[in-house]
Design a protein around this motif. Structure first.
Motif, PDB file in Angstrom:
ATOM      1  N   ILE A   5       1.682   1.515  -4.975  1.00  0.00           N
ATOM      2  CA  ILE A   5       2.691   2.413  -4.419  1.00  0.00           C
ATOM      3  C   ILE A   5       4.114   1.951  -4.733  1.00  0.00           C
ATOM      4  O   ILE A   5       4.931   2.776  -5.159  1.00  0.00           O
ATOM      5  CB  ILE A   5       2.486   2.629  -2.906  1.00  0.00           C
ATOM      6  N   ARG A   9       6.623   4.346  -6.747  1.00  0.00           N
ATOM      7  CA  ARG A   9       7.867   4.808  -6.118  1.00  0.00           C
ATOM      8  C   ARG A   9       9.070   4.489  -6.996  1.00  0.00           C
ATOM      9  O   ARG A   9       9.946   5.327  -7.192  1.00  0.00           O
ATOM     10  CB  ARG A   9       8.073   4.155  -4.747  1.00  0.00           C
ATOM     11  N   GLN A  16      10.964   4.554   0.407  1.00  0.00           N
ATOM     12  CA  GLN A  16       9.803   4.611   1.296  1.00  0.00           C
ATOM     13  C   GLN A  16       9.924   5.812   2.227  1.00  0.00           C
ATOM     14  O   GLN A  16       8.929   6.478   2.520  1.00  0.00           O
ATOM     15  CB  GLN A  16       9.689   3.321   2.113  1.00  0.00           C
ATOM     16  N   ALA A  20       7.275   8.806   2.633  1.00  0.00           N
ATOM     17  CA  ALA A  20       6.732   9.035   3.978  1.00  0.00           C
ATOM     18  C   ALA A  20       6.879  10.498   4.392  1.00  0.00           C
ATOM     19  O   ALA A  20       5.928  11.107   4.895  1.00  0.00           O
ATOM     20  CB  ALA A  20       7.434   8.120   4.984  1.00  0.00           C
ATOM     21  N   ILE A  30       4.289   3.486   5.452  1.00  0.00           N
ATOM     22  CA  ILE A  30       4.347   3.202   4.011  1.00  0.00           C
ATOM     23  C   ILE A  30       4.616   1.715   3.788  1.00  0.00           C
ATOM     24  O   ILE A  30       3.956   1.075   2.966  1.00  0.00           O
ATOM     25  CB  ILE A  30       5.425   4.066   3.310  1.00  0.00           C
ATOM     26  N   GLU A  34       2.140  -0.899   1.847  1.00  0.00           N
ATOM     27  CA  GLU A  34       2.622  -1.637   0.676  1.00  0.00           C
ATOM     28  C   GLU A  34       2.446  -3.145   0.811  1.00  0.00           C
ATOM     29  O   GLU A  34       2.142  -3.820  -0.171  1.00  0.00           O
ATOM     30  CB  GLU A  34       4.090  -1.310   0.407  1.00  0.00           C
ATOM     31  N   ILE A  48      -1.385  10.482  -0.783  1.00  0.00           N
ATOM     32  CA  ILE A  48      -0.483   9.649  -1.576  1.00  0.00           C
ATOM     33  C   ILE A  48      -0.833   9.754  -3.055  1.00  0.00           C
ATOM     34  O   ILE A  48       0.045   9.949  -3.904  1.00  0.00           O
ATOM     35  CB  ILE A  48      -0.520   8.184  -1.088  1.00  0.00           C
TER      36      ILE A  48
END
Length: 68
Positions: A5, A9, A16, A20, A30, A34, A48
């Motif tokens: 993630i 991202r 985050q 979210a 989140i 992570e 996700i």
């Protein structure tokens, strides 16, 4: 459980908080996923992965999950 993630991202320049909001959870959720403090439910993992256009296996590493 390890996750990709943070890398996903960063590639999409998402915070985050933005992720979210997109998957209807809190930023703290989140963060916890992570850093490995929380394992996402199947439904959340699917949301996700779908958000990033990936399969669940491409986002989450299940190699350290104990199978009973």
């Amino acid at each position: 459980m390890k996750t990709k993630i943070p890398e996903l991202r960063k590639q999409q320049k998402l915070s985050q908080e933005e992720l979210a909001l997109a998957v209807s959870v809190t930023r703290q959720t989140i963060t916890s996923i992570e850093v490995g403090k929380y394992t996402a439910s199947l439904a959340l993992a699917y949301k996700i992965a779908k958000f990033f256009g990936k399969s669940i296996e491409e986002v989450f590493d299940f190699s350290d999950v104990e199978i009973l």
